[in-house]
Design a protein around this motif. Sequence first.
Motif, short mmCIF file in Angstrom:
data_model
loop_
_atom_site.label_atom_id
_atom_site.label_comp_id
_atom_site.label_asym_id
_atom_site.label_seq_id
_atom_site.Cartn_x
_atom_site.Cartn_y
_atom_site.Cartn_z
N ASP A 525 0.74 -1.36 -0.08
CA ASP A 525 0.01 0.08 0.16
C ASP A 525 0.88 1.27 0.14
N ALA A 526 0.48 2.52 -0.71
CA ALA A 526 1.34 3.43 -0.87
C ALA A 526 0.13 4.35 0.17
N VAL A 527 0.98 5.54 0.47
CA VAL A 527 0.14 6.50 1.28
C VAL A 527 -0.50 8.22 0.42
N TYR A 528 -0.89 8.24 0.63
CA TYR A 528 -1.56 9.45 0.01
C TYR A 528 -1.50 10.68 1.14
N GLU A 529 -0.77 11.55 0.51
CA GLU A 529 -0.58 12.76 1.45
C GLU A 529 -1.68 13.92 1.45
N PRO A 530 -1.78 14.92 2.28
CA PRO A 530 -2.65 15.74 1.96
C PRO A 530 -2.42 16.83 1.13
N ASP A 531 -3.64 17.32 0.51
CA ASP A 531 -4.19 17.99 -0.52
C ASP A 531 -4.01 17.10 -2.09
N VAL A 532 -4.95 16.26 -1.42
CA VAL A 532 -5.19 15.22 -2.40
C VAL A 532 -7.04 15.21 -2.66
N THR A 533 -7.68 15.08 -3.78
CA THR A 533 -9.32 14.30 -3.44
C THR A 533 -9.60 13.38 -4.12
N TYR A 534 -10.45 12.99 -4.04
CA TYR A 534 -10.96 11.56 -4.20
C TYR A 534 -11.70 11.58 -5.28
N TYR A 535 -12.21 10.15 -4.99
CA TYR A 535 -12.76 9.25 -6.97
C TYR A 535 -13.46 10.24 -7.63
N LEU A 536 -12.55 10.64 -8.48
CA LEU A 536 -13.59 11.26 -9.88
C LEU A 536 -13.60 10.25 -10.64
N GLU A 537 -14.03 10.63 -11.75
CA GLU A 537 -13.57 9.74 -12.78
C GLU A 537 -12.51 9.50 -13.77
N GLY A 538 -11.89 8.11 -13.50
CA GLY A 538 -10.55 7.98 -14.77
C GLY A 538 -11.07 7.84 -15.90
N PRO A 539 -10.11 7.03 -16.13
CA PRO A 539 -9.72 7.17 -17.51
C PRO A 539 -10.66 5.60 -17.86
N ARG A 540 -11.16 6.08 -19.14
CA ARG A 540 -11.74 4.17 -20.21
C ARG A 540 -12.59 3.43 -18.90
N SER A 541 -13.62 3.75 -18.45
CA SER A 541 -14.45 2.52 -17.50
C SER A 541 -14.89 1.71 -17.84
N ALA A 542 -14.75 1.40 -19.54
CA ALA A 542 -15.30 0.60 -19.98
C ALA A 542 -14.35 -0.52 -20.37
N THR A 543 -12.95 -0.45 -20.60
CA THR A 543 -12.10 -0.69 -20.22
C THR A 543 -11.19 -1.49 -19.03
N PHE A 544 -11.76 -0.33 -18.30
CA PHE A 544 -11.03 -0.96 -16.96
C PHE A 544 -12.20 -1.08 -15.99
N CYS A 545 -13.37 -1.49 -16.41
CA CYS A 545 -14.35 -1.53 -14.88
C CYS A 545 -15.01 -2.12 -16.16
N GLN A 546 -16.40 -3.40 -15.20
CA GLN A 546 -17.32 -3.89 -15.88
C GLN A 546 -19.02 -2.95 -15.98
N ASP A 547 -19.80 -3.61 -16.69
CA ASP A 547 -20.58 -3.59 -15.85
C ASP A 547 -21.13 -2.01 -15.45
N GLY A 548 -20.75 -1.46 -16.83
CA GLY A 548 -21.46 -0.34 -16.53
C GLY A 548 -20.70 1.11 -15.02
N GLU A 549 -19.81 -0.03 -14.83
CA GLU A 549 -19.15 1.02 -13.98
C GLU A 549 -18.05 2.16 -14.29
N ILE A 550 -18.13 2.71 -13.29
CA ILE A 550 -17.30 4.31 -13.42
C ILE A 550 -15.76 3.90 -12.68
N ASN A 551 -14.56 3.70 -13.86
CA ASN A 551 -13.26 3.75 -13.41
C ASN A 551 -13.41 5.30 -12.53
N ARG A 552 -13.02 4.94 -11.39
CA ARG A 552 -11.77 5.72 -10.53
C ARG A 552 -11.01 6.30 -10.02
N ALA A 553 -10.13 7.67 -9.85
CA ALA A 553 -9.01 7.89 -10.19
C ALA A 553 -9.33 9.01 -8.74
#
Length: 717
Positions: A525-553
């Motif tokens: 596992d890695a560590v996020y430093e402060p000044d990061v925000t989460y769960y935005l849309e990532g790249p190519r959801s259709a290829t990184f995920c299944q069944d319409g799930e949104i890839n997150r970044a």
Amino acid sequence: MKASYCFFRSRSIFRTSWLVGAMLLTLANVGVATAYAEFQAGAAIVDVTPTKLPAIVNGGLVSRSVAEVKTRLNARALALSDGTTKLVIVVVDSCMLPRPLLDEVKKLAESRTGVPMNRLLISATHTHSAPASMACLGTDIDPDYVPLLKLKIVDAIAAALEKLQPAQIGFGKENAADFTALRRWIRRPDRIADDPFGNPTVRATMHAGSNWDNVTGESGPEDPDLSLVSIQSRNGKPIAVLANFSMHYYSGERGLSADYFGLFCEGLKQRIAPEGSFVGIMSHGCSGDIWRRDYTQPDKWDPQQTIDDYASGLLDIAMKTYGNIKYRSDVDIAMAEQRMTLKYRVPDQQRLEWARRVVESLGDKAPSTQQEVYATEQLILDERQETEIVVQGIRIGDIGIATTPNETYAITGLKIKAASPLTSNLVIELANGGDGYIPPPEQHRFGGYNTWAARSAGLEVMAEPKITEACISLLEEVAGKPRREFKLSRGPASERIAALKPVAWWRLNEFSGPTAIDSSGNGRDAVYEPDVTYYLEGPRSATFCQDGEINRAAMFVGGRLRTNFPEPGDDYSISLWLWNGMPDDSRSVSGWLFSRGRDNGLSKWSHHLGVGGTSGHSGKLIFLPGNDSSRMVAGKASILRWQWQHVAFVRRGKSVTIYLNGEKDIESTADVDLPAGFNQLFFGGRSDNDSNWEGRLDEVAVFDRALEASEVSRLAE
């Protein structure tokens, strides 16, 4: 903290012979189907429009009075019973409803109907065009309206209970992403604005995305789900639809108005059962950082769109969902409530003295400027110190409802839904109180209106995780089973990464930090430093995920992802996806993506990958081996702003090859014979924290070998 829980499960009354038979079957360890008493529902509308005008209206910085009624205001109530227990859900056309007022209403309703206070859910739609039932910022309550409102809400509860009849229930959900979007955007690090207290703290603020030159991107995700809980009589006659959607409010209406919430409710009635007693209800989803305008797509913005157009379009989506809902009557009900005491973020002595000076200078005048309003709020928070809030969880069959008393960010609703043990879920905000914005802790670091300490956003920094945990725990209680553990699905692109056996792989799909989970199975596992925000849309959801799930970044706002890696050696590779939020002409280096070195400094053995800016190589990948800027080399292809692109860094001994979207972009060299302990890797920034990344990263993978060109090509597909 104190909690009260009420759980209800109905049972039918069998004849004695059936009871004996069921007991014998149980003793023989044979399963017996649960029997339910009659599920019932009733719904009612009560007009809560003020009888005395003009009315004081809140929802803005300062007070205003309104003498015209544009649309009638209503309290819409839904009563439910499983034969043993009753509960009532009420949604009121109001901006915010304070807990003390609602506790009074609940006591009156309990006395009149017998339904206990902790089985009543009362929420506000958050129209900004309703009389003020709560004092906030520069607005006091309307003293003529509050007594009327209390009695009218009680009337709505009683009327819904009187209409209980045998019923059936179903759930539907549809994506309505075109009707909701992020309004809170992150400002560039060189465009930070001042807060009302005179400090340069505003890294993120509402509607900053209207000027792309000032911003790096959105501060969080949206929740596009338009959810419907539909209730019919046993013979299929519509009784009510409880809808839920995350969009703040439409605005722009003159006069008292129920906003788009009211138009949607009336539209449901006209489309489903115009001649009957059907009740449409729109509850407010988690939308503290949400509005209707999508600043990422200015070409789609229609300034001529009216509130009627908006409501009609949302209704079209709702009716598509409504027609496919399946119903059942064999449902039972459970409800749990928790009361929590949370602290306010009270002013320190310096701010308190400043506030006193500002307020004293006002004399008898009401506050009229931002500084005056927030100075007044500091004195109020200092006097109050803490407050009590109410959180609830409801189960109706396999449908879950959680509540927050706040203007809750969309990511909080997504967290609750993802963890709920129930299959269908909605989260109603501004329920059982009006306790202001609750940004996730990381958002407090970015400042902005949603975080400035006041009754509109005054709860402690850790309020959001505490309330979120309470909601999930209550859903566990009413469901009688544990929460789900969120895990992003794997599509073909994810499987290609896994097939190459990375020694570490961070998908960066977390809801919060500080831990970035290693998906390689190696536990790094890695560590996020402060000044990061989460769960935005990532790249190519259709290829990184299944069944319409949104890839997150993750969205990096100057913080980094860091790890102490066990000696990657001279031969290793990095694969990642980048999304650059900085304009090419914003600073000397647009941002550093990846760095290997010792924290807080540079050395001859370190090496760094980034995107060039005004000092040269604007918009191109740049590679710096060591600490001598004269050795910097640049790529040929452009890194387009706000577009996902794949980068691979491959080191084989002294040789370094960097690929952009599967094609060679940089070939260079780096020093060999790395010293012992030179094992710190940084993503989203350089080892010395110079020009850290402003944008998103995703699917970061580390390999303990030099990848072949064909392997890199597969990763970029």
